[in-house]
Design an enzyme around this catalytic site. Sequence first.
Site, PDB file in Angstrom:
ATOM      1  N   GLY A  12       0.818  -1.214   0.000  1.00  0.00           N
ATOM      2  CA  GLY A  12       0.000   0.000   0.000  1.00  0.00           C
ATOM      3  C   GLY A  12       0.847   1.258   0.000  1.00  0.00           C
ATOM      4  N   GLU A  14       1.862   3.144  -2.374  1.00  0.00           N
ATOM      5  CA  GLU A  14       2.921   3.151  -3.397  1.00  0.00           C
ATOM      6  C   GLU A  14       2.878   4.407  -4.261  1.00  0.00           C
ATOM      7  OE1 GLU A  14       0.624   0.782  -3.105  1.00  0.00           O
ATOM      8  OE2 GLU A  14       1.545  -1.179  -2.768  1.00  0.00           O
ATOM      9  N   GLY A  15       1.789   5.176  -4.113  1.00  0.00           N
ATOM     10  CA  GLY A  15       1.614   6.352  -4.979  1.00  0.00           C
ATOM     11  C   GLY A  15       0.571   6.075  -6.064  1.00  0.00           C
ATOM     12  N   ALA A  39      -8.148   3.243   2.948  1.00  0.00           N
ATOM     13  CA  ALA A  39      -7.260   3.813   1.930  1.00  0.00           C
ATOM     14  C   ALA A  39      -7.045   5.298   2.187  1.00  0.00           C
ATOM     15  CB  ALA A  39      -7.875   3.619   0.546  1.00  0.00           C
ATOM     16  N   GLY A  40      -5.848   5.750   1.854  1.00  0.00           N
ATOM     17  CA  GLY A  40      -5.542   7.181   1.903  1.00  0.00           C
ATOM     18  C   GLY A  40      -4.760   7.489   0.645  1.00  0.00           C
ATOM     19  N   ARG A 142     -23.027 -13.054   5.076  1.00  0.00           N
ATOM     20  CA  ARG A 142     -24.366 -12.747   4.535  1.00  0.00           C
ATOM     21  C   ARG A 142     -25.274 -12.040   5.538  1.00  0.00           C
ATOM     22  NH1 ARG A 142     -24.215 -18.746   2.399  1.00  0.00           N
ATOM     23  NH2 ARG A 142     -23.313 -18.784   4.475  1.00  0.00           N
ATOM     24  N   GLN A 223      -4.980  -0.240  -1.185  1.00  0.00           N
ATOM     25  CA  GLN A 223      -4.034  -1.136  -0.488  1.00  0.00           C
ATOM     26  C   GLN A 223      -3.022  -1.694  -1.495  1.00  0.00           C
ATOM     27  OE1 GLN A 223      -7.692  -1.758   0.445  1.00  0.00           O
ATOM     28  NE2 GLN A 223      -7.149   0.035   1.626  1.00  0.00           N
ATOM     29  N   GLY A 301      -1.901   8.579  10.122  1.00  0.00           N
ATOM     30  CA  GLY A 301      -0.763   9.369  10.574  1.00  0.00           C
ATOM     31  C   GLY A 301       0.354   8.551  11.191  1.00  0.00           C
ATOM     32  N   LEU A 331      11.442   7.776  -6.772  1.00  0.00           N
ATOM     33  CA  LEU A 331      12.862   7.569  -7.062  1.00  0.00           C
ATOM     34  C   LEU A 331      13.678   8.733  -6.503  1.00  0.00           C
ATOM     35  CD1 LEU A 331      14.745   5.594  -8.619  1.00  0.00           C
ATOM     36  CD2 LEU A 331      14.583   7.151 -10.568  1.00  0.00           C
TER      37      LEU A 331
HETATM   38  P1  GDP Z   1      -1.439   5.620  -2.351  1.00  0.00           P
HETATM   39  O1  GDP Z   1      -2.197   5.180  -1.165  1.00  0.00           O
HETATM   40  O2  GDP Z   1      -0.791   4.471  -3.075  1.00  0.00           O
HETATM   41  O3  GDP Z   1      -2.225   6.480  -3.303  1.00  0.00           O
HETATM   42  O4  GDP Z   1      -0.218   6.507  -1.814  1.00  0.00           O
HETATM   43  P2  GDP Z   1      -0.284   7.622  -0.639  1.00  0.00           P
HETATM   44  O5  GDP Z   1      -0.960   8.822  -1.179  1.00  0.00           O
HETATM   45  O6  GDP Z   1      -0.796   7.036   0.613  1.00  0.00           O
HETATM   46  O7  GDP Z   1       1.268   7.862  -0.387  1.00  0.00           O
HETATM   47  C1  GDP Z   1       2.141   8.227  -1.411  1.00  0.00           C
HETATM   48  C2  GDP Z   1       2.799   9.559  -1.027  1.00  0.00           C
HETATM   49  O8  GDP Z   1       3.898   9.777  -1.874  1.00  0.00           O
HETATM   50  C3  GDP Z   1       1.902  10.766  -1.227  1.00  0.00           C
HETATM   51  O9  GDP Z   1       2.211  11.705  -0.264  1.00  0.00           O
HETATM   52  C4  GDP Z   1       2.262  11.260  -2.619  1.00  0.00           C
HETATM   53  O10 GDP Z   1       2.018  12.647  -2.786  1.00  0.00           O
HETATM   54  C5  GDP Z   1       3.729  10.970  -2.644  1.00  0.00           C
HETATM   55  N1  GDP Z   1       4.298  10.636  -3.961  1.00  0.00           N
HETATM   56  C6  GDP Z   1       3.766   9.892  -4.962  1.00  0.00           C
HETATM   57  N2  GDP Z   1       4.656   9.724  -5.962  1.00  0.00           N
HETATM   58  C7  GDP Z   1       5.780  10.387  -5.594  1.00  0.00           C
HETATM   59  C8  GDP Z   1       7.081  10.553  -6.188  1.00  0.00           C
HETATM   60  O11 GDP Z   1       7.386  10.059  -7.264  1.00  0.00           O
HETATM   61  N3  GDP Z   1       7.987  11.298  -5.456  1.00  0.00           N
HETATM   62  C9  GDP Z   1       7.687  11.857  -4.250  1.00  0.00           C
HETATM   63  N4  GDP Z   1       8.623  12.553  -3.617  1.00  0.00           N
HETATM   64  N5  GDP Z   1       6.494  11.698  -3.664  1.00  0.00           N
HETATM   65  C10 GDP Z   1       5.550  10.972  -4.323  1.00  0.00           C
HETATM   66  P1  IMO Z   2      -3.800   2.681   0.530  1.00  0.00           P
HETATM   67  O1  IMO Z   2      -4.950   2.455  -0.418  1.00  0.00           O
HETATM   68  C1  IMO Z   2      -1.225   1.029   3.630  1.00  0.00           C
HETATM   69  C2  IMO Z   2      -3.060  -1.881   6.353  1.00  0.00           C
HETATM   70  C3  IMO Z   2      -3.217  -1.492   7.807  1.00  0.00           C
HETATM   71  C4  IMO Z   2      -3.067  -2.845   8.462  1.00  0.00           C
HETATM   72  C5  IMO Z   2      -3.771  -3.779   7.477  1.00  0.00           C
HETATM   73  C6  IMO Z   2      -5.216  -4.107   7.848  1.00  0.00           C
HETATM   74  O2  IMO Z   2      -3.632   4.082   0.990  1.00  0.00           O
HETATM   75  O3  IMO Z   2      -2.557   2.074  -0.039  1.00  0.00           O
HETATM   76  P2  IMO Z   2      -7.477  -2.708   7.760  1.00  0.00           P
HETATM   77  O4  IMO Z   2      -7.861  -1.412   8.390  1.00  0.00           O
HETATM   78  O5  IMO Z   2      -7.519  -2.674   6.264  1.00  0.00           O
HETATM   79  O6  IMO Z   2      -8.202  -3.878   8.321  1.00  0.00           O
HETATM   80  O7  IMO Z   2      -5.918  -2.920   8.167  1.00  0.00           O
HETATM   81  O8  IMO Z   2      -3.744  -3.111   6.226  1.00  0.00           O
HETATM   82  N1  IMO Z   2      -3.666  -0.940   5.382  1.00  0.00           N
HETATM   83  C7  IMO Z   2      -2.958  -0.118   4.607  1.00  0.00           C
HETATM   84  N2  IMO Z   2      -1.638   0.135   4.554  1.00  0.00           N
HETATM   85  N3  IMO Z   2      -2.059   1.644   2.772  1.00  0.00           N
HETATM   86  C8  IMO Z   2      -3.396   1.379   2.783  1.00  0.00           C
HETATM   87  O9  IMO Z   2      -4.223   1.860   1.847  1.00  0.00           O
HETATM   88  C9  IMO Z   2      -3.897   0.509   3.765  1.00  0.00           C
HETATM   89  N4  IMO Z   2      -5.141   0.054   4.083  1.00  0.00           N
HETATM   90  C10 IMO Z   2      -4.975  -0.825   5.055  1.00  0.00           C
HETATM   91  O10 IMO Z   2      -2.225  -0.584   8.209  1.00  0.00           O
HETATM   92  O11 IMO Z   2      -1.713  -3.220   8.489  1.00  0.00           O
HETATM   93 MG    MG Z   3      -2.202   5.501   0.924  1.00  0.00          MG
END
Ligand code: GDP
Ligand code: IMO
Ligand code: MG
Length: 425
Positions: A12, A14-15, A39-40, A142, A223, A301, A331
Site C-alpha cells: 500500500g 505506493e503512490g 485507503a488514503g 451474509r 491497499q 498518521g 525515485l
Molecule cells: P497511495 O495510497 O498508493 O495512493 O499513496 P499515498 O498517497 O498514501 O502515499 C504516497 C505519497 O507519496 C503521497 O504523499 C504522494 O504525494 C507521494 N508521492 C507519490 N509519488 C511520488 C514521487 O514520485 N515522489 C515523491 N517525492 N512523492 C511521491
Molecule cells: P492505501 O490504499 C497502507 C493496512 C493497515 C493494516 C492492514 C489491515 O492508501 O494504499 P485494515 O484497516 O484494512 O483492516 O488494516 O492493512 N492498510 C494499509 N496500509 N495503505 C493502505 O491503503 C492501507 N489500508 C490498510 O495498516 O496493516
Molecule cells: Mg495511501
Amino acid sequence: MSNVVLIGAQWGDEGKAKITDLLSKNTDIIIRYQGGCNAGHTVVTNGQTFKFHLIPSGILYPDKICIIGAGTVINPEVLYKEIKNLEDKNISTKNLYISPSAHITLPYHIILDGVNEKELGKKKIGTTNRGIGPTYADKINRVGVRIEDLLNEEALNEKLDIILPQKNLLLEKVYNEKTFTKQEIIDFCKDYAEKLKPYIKDINPIVYDAIKTKKSILFEGAQGTMLDIDHGTYPYVTSSNPIAGGACVGGGVGPTQIDRIIGISKAYVTRVGEGPFVSELTDETGKKIQEIGHEFGTTTGRARRCGWFDAVVGRYGVLINGLTDMALTKLDIFNDFDSIKICTSYKDKRNGKIYNSYPTNTYIHKYLEPVYIEMDGWKKDITKITSYTELPENAKKYIEKIEELIEVPIKIIGVGPGRDQTIIR
Ligand code: GDP
Ligand code: IMO
Ligand code: MG
C-alpha cells in the site's frame, strides 16, 4: 482506448493515486473496486494536496465518471465528508456514482474492529480501525447491509431485526461494550440515505455501455498486493482483494475486458501496521528514508516502516497480478544516497536455504533474512527531470536492474509528488 487496472504492488501507499490522477486525463471512467476508507490516496496538483479515502482519484477532472464499485465497503459519514470537502473547494461531484451493491460500515463495525485488535494483544494486525474487517466479515457471512438498503426502509428493518440482536449480544456479553437500538441505526441510515441518494446509481449499465462503445475504464486499486486477503502476508492483511483479479470481481467486469495491468511500486518499500517485512530497515538508513520520503500514513498518521526494494515481492506481484508493466515512484527520495540496496532473494537463517520466489507461508518469515546487491547512488536532484534520457546514469542503472530482476518493463517513473513530476518512458 483501453481498460487499465492499476494496483499497488507492495504493502500500500505506493503512490497509486498520483498515477491514477495522471492516467485519468485520458480515461472516461474511474472505478474504485475494493477496500474502504482504510485507503488514503494523495494527489498533488497546482500546489494543492487532496487526500481521498473512498472517492476515486480521477475526481479532479470534471468530465470523468467516478464510480465507487460493488466490491467496496463504504462508511457513509466519511464519504459524505469527502464529498462536502470537494464541493466546498468547487470541485464538482456530479459525476460520482455509488454502487447499490457496496456494503456499509455501520457504527458497530468500528467498535468491533477496535475490540478485535485489543483481544489480539501483541498479535494485533495494526488495522486502520475503520471497521473494514468486520464489514467484510458480515458481507461474507451474509449479514451485511448494502447501500441499496439505505433506500428501502422495509428491507433495512427486516435485516436489522436479524442482525442487530446478534451484534448487541456480542458487544454486551463478550466485550462489555455499548449496544445500539434499532432506532439509532435506522436514524443513522436515514440521514445518510438522504445525503447520498443523488449519487446512488445502477452501475452495471454505465460500465457495460462504456465497454460496448469502446470508452476507457481505469480500475483504481486500494491497499496493495501484499495486503491481499488471499495472497498477501496473511493474517497481516486487509480483508479484500487489492490484486488485479479483484478489479473484475469488485468492478463487475470479465477478465477479457482488461487490456493493461500496471503495478505501482515505490523505489523502496514501506508498510504500515504489523506483519512480516523481510527487507525492513530498523536502523538510521530506514529513518532517513522515512524522513526524506515523509513516510507517515495518509489515513492514520502512523509512521510507515521502511526498507530496501524487495525484488522477491516484486516478482511475486508481477505473477499474481499478471502485470504488463510497472510504475516506479519516489525515485527522487534517493537523490542524496551514496549507495542503494536491492533485496534479490531471502535466506533462511536456520539452514541457509535460498528463496528466489516468495514463500507464501508467512509463519517462516521471521527466519528469513534479505540477500542484497548494492548499487551506486546518483547524488543529484532529479525532481525536475522530465525525460528518461536526462536521468543520471546510476538512476537508469537502478531502474534497469529492477526491471531485470522482476522481468517486467518500468514505463512510468515518479520523481516528485506533483502531477507533472512523472517520466513516461
Ligand atoms: P497511495 O495510497 O498508493 O495512493 O499513496 P499515498 O498517497 O498514501 O502515499 C504516497 C505519497 O507519496 C503521497 O504523499 C504522494 O504525494 C507521494 N508521492 C507519490 N509519488 C511520488 C514521487 O514520485 N515522489 C515523491 N517525492 N512523492 C511521491
Ligand atoms: P492505501 O490504499 C497502507 C493496512 C493497515 C493494516 C492492514 C489491515 O492508501 O494504499 P485494515 O484497516 O484494512 O483492516 O488494516 O492493512 N492498510 C494499509 N496500509 N495503505 C493502505 O491503503 C492501507 N489500508 C490498510 O495498516 O496493516
Ligand atoms: Mg495511501
